[in-house]
Design an enzyme around this catalytic site. Structure first.
Site, short mmCIF file in Angstrom:
data_model
loop_
_atom_site.label_atom_id
_atom_site.label_comp_id
_atom_site.label_asym_id
_atom_site.label_seq_id
_atom_site.Cartn_x
_atom_site.Cartn_y
_atom_site.Cartn_z
CG ASP A 70 -1.89 1.18 1.19
OD1 ASP A 70 -1.93 1.88 0.17
OD2 ASP A 70 -2.60 1.38 2.18
CD1 TRP A 95 3.00 -4.73 5.32
CD2 TRP A 95 3.97 -2.73 5.21
NE1 TRP A 95 2.76 -4.21 4.06
CE2 TRP A 95 3.35 -3.00 3.96
CE3 TRP A 95 4.66 -1.53 5.36
CZ2 TRP A 95 3.39 -2.10 2.89
CZ3 TRP A 95 4.71 -0.64 4.29
CH2 TRP A 95 4.08 -0.93 3.08
CG ASP A 114 7.22 2.94 4.14
OD1 ASP A 114 6.91 2.16 3.21
OD2 ASP A 114 6.43 3.29 5.04
CG ASN A 142 -1.01 -1.76 3.96
OD1 ASN A 142 -1.96 -1.12 4.41
ND2 ASN A 142 -1.17 -2.70 3.04
CG ASP A 143 -4.19 0.95 7.14
OD1 ASP A 143 -3.89 0.97 5.94
OD2 ASP A 143 -5.31 0.64 7.55
#
Lengths: 170, 395
Positions: A70, A95, A114, A142-143
């Site tokens: 995501d 994650w 990231d 992924n939030d």
């Protein structure tokens, strides 16, 4: 959770093997065993020439590694599926997902680190969420903005790095 | 050449003035009055029921996240957009009608996207939409991520504000809103977010499938942390972290389409028996909840939830084509709203005639439906939005 436990176990073993005195002994041992084995083993040249199979377009959301993705694909932002663009900083924690590589039929543990320190890349936004869970399961979510442990909390894009072969649950 | 231009300009001005006088004398309307410069609009102290706070985290320009104050009764953008304020870098917000303030978590770096990081709660005045206070974190750690309704919580009749942290160590920062000071930080190991619990406490949701309930003393110190029994498996039977809170009950939907009623009236969250949102027939069509802000409640005691057919692994945040409205006491669906387009997030206005706002993910417009009849009312769009994925009915 079993997959996760096993991954950590595997990584812990590798870390232990790389460490200090044990690492030295392991290295020496490997050298001795290897030295002895080289002239003796009937090495298959055909096998040695084979390469791991990794097919697909890393700029496409359909790429197999992005099953739990995501975010913006770093492959479209100056980086690649497993590298960050110039001038960014890779988050050390993140994650993970478990994705099946169609080229070899194996499932792999994918770490979605990231890349941080610049504003949103804005290209190739991809959301697949397979195996994703809400933020109460941080290892599978992924939030969360995973630009944690970095100098900057600014999110730029996400990688998808192979960190191990997943064991099949029995 | 310069002199000639000056002469021309003076001449044109004289002609213009003379013409103006002549037109007035000839029955023309009087000229427009001279207008004062420097007027700034203000908003009413209490927001009407038809107003929403539309939180646009702006995923493509996160340092430009903002909240639009929108009146859905307006006929055009002039009437609909009442004002905006910024919420920088994936913040969250909550509103206190009693204090006439809006609280937003923000993160700044001293050089834009680099430099020293500061986390804070910014206190916005409802009338002026100006910041009237800040509470700075001693060490940056507040939760940043997709917008959540329960990353912040007002406690004890809006005396305190609880804010979720994730560094990735989890904790809750407690702010006294009278003094605008941090009074405590409560560790919540393995558990995230802040859900109302009891008169003066909160609960967090844990990775091992239970709640962690915190009971707080009058001065904000921790009396006791209590872990409930495990009631779900985060691998095989996960629930959403997004409940609808109606009175003393928080309704937590599961990814598969059950809903857990959780009694939050006591000092410790008490999980009730789950019931299904989906009938047997609908189950065959694999209907399940889906969306980002996927659930909200109205003042009639009902909750609204986005639903989608053909659910599968990975579809739980993708939204759906229908909104189902439930009476949770009767455990019965009372309304089914088939939307004009796919919906990704929703919010409901307060009052006796609830209005439903839904984000259309295709063009990021906001669609309004009547909460009682389910009829489509209007589309609100073109107000400068980017990704308005969390909306709050005004309080």
């Amino acid at each position: 959770m079993k997959i996760f436990d096993r991954l950590f176990e595997q990584q812990a073993r590798q870390l232990a093997q790389r460490s200090s005195r044990r690492g030295l002994l392991k290295g020496l041992g490997g050298l001795l065993v290897g030295g002895a084995a080289v002239p003796l083993l009937p090495v298959s040249r055909v096998h040695a020439a084979e390469k791991p199979m990794d097919k697909g377009d890393p700029s496409s959301c359909d790429y197999w590694r992005y099953c739990a993705m995501d975010g913006f694909l770093c492959d479209c932002c100056g980086g690649s599926a497993n590298t960050c663009p110039p001038g960014t900083e890779m988050s050390p924690i993140t994650w993970i997902g478990t994705c099946r590589n169609p080229a070899d039929g194996r499932s792999y543990i994918i770490s979605y680190n990231d890349c941080c320190g610049k504003s949103s890349c804005g290209a190739c936004l991809c959301q697949r969420d397979e195996g994703d869970r809400p933020p109460y399961r941080p290892d599978k979510t992924n939030d969360i903005n995973w630009c944690l442990g970095t100098e900057s909390a600014a999110y730029h894009c996400s990688t998808a790095i192979v960190v191990g072969v997943a064991f099949e649950e029995t | 050449m310069k002199n000639l231009r000056k002469v021309g300009l003076v001449g044109a001005t004289l002609v213009s003035l003379a013409g103006g006088v002549a037109m007035s004398a000839g029955g023309q309307p009087p000229p427009l009055p001279i207008e004062p410069i420097g007027i700034i609009e203000t908003l009413p102290k209490d927001y009407p029921e038809s107003w929403f706070l539309v939180h646009d985290a702006s995923f493509f320009q996160m340092s430009d996240g903002k909240v639009y104050v929108i009146d859905i009764e307006g006929n055009d953008l002039h009437e609909q957009v009442k004002g905006t304020f910024n919420v920088v870098l994936m913040g969250n917000l909550t509103q206190s009608a009693r204090r006439h303030e809006i609280y937003a978590t923000e993160t700044f770096h001293s050089r834009g996207t680099r430099g020293k990081r500061e986390d804070l709660v910014t206190i916005w005045d409802q009338e002026t939409l100006s910041p009237v206070g800040e509470v700075l974190w001693p060490k940056p750690k507040r939760f940043t991520g997709m917008p959540q309704r329960f990353a912040m919580l007002l406690i004890d009749n809006d005396r305190w504000l609880a804010v979720a942290n994730f560094s990735p160590a989890t904790s809750v920062t407690l702010i006294d809103l009278d003094t605008r000071k941090i009074i405590n930080e409560i560790p919540t190991p393995g558990c995230v977010f802040v859900y109302p619990t009891g008169e003066r406490g909160f609960s967090s949701l844990c990775a091992d499938g239970r709640f962690l309930s915190a009971e707080l003393a009058e001065d904000g110190t921790l009396i006791e942390l209590t872990r409930t029994d495990v009631f779900f498996d985060s691998d095989t039977t996960p629930i959403y972290e997004r409940p609808a809170v109606i009175g003393d009950t928080a309704y937590f939907p599961t990814l598969a389409g059950l809903v857990y009623p959780v009694d939050i009236s006591g000092k410790v969250a008490k999980v009730g028996e789950p019931w299904s949102l989906v009938s047997e027939t609908e189950s065959e069509g694999k209907w399940a909840p889906g969306g980002i802000a996927l659930i909200d409640k109205d003042d009639l005691g009902r909750f609204y939830i986005l639903m989608h057919p053909d659910s599968k692994d990975g579809s739980y945040q993708g939204g759906g084509p229908e909104v189902w409205v439930f009476d949770p006491v009767k455990q019965k669906r009372v309304q089914k709203i088939s939307m004009q387009a796919w919906g990704l997030s929703l919010a409901v206005s307060r009052g006796k005639t609830p209005q439903l706002m839904v984000t259309n993910p295709t063009d990021m417009s906001l669609e309004i439906y009547d909460g009682l009849s389910g009829e489509f009312v209007k589309t609100i769009t073109g107000f400068g939005q980017s990704t308005p994925l969390m909306m709050h009915g005004s309080r």
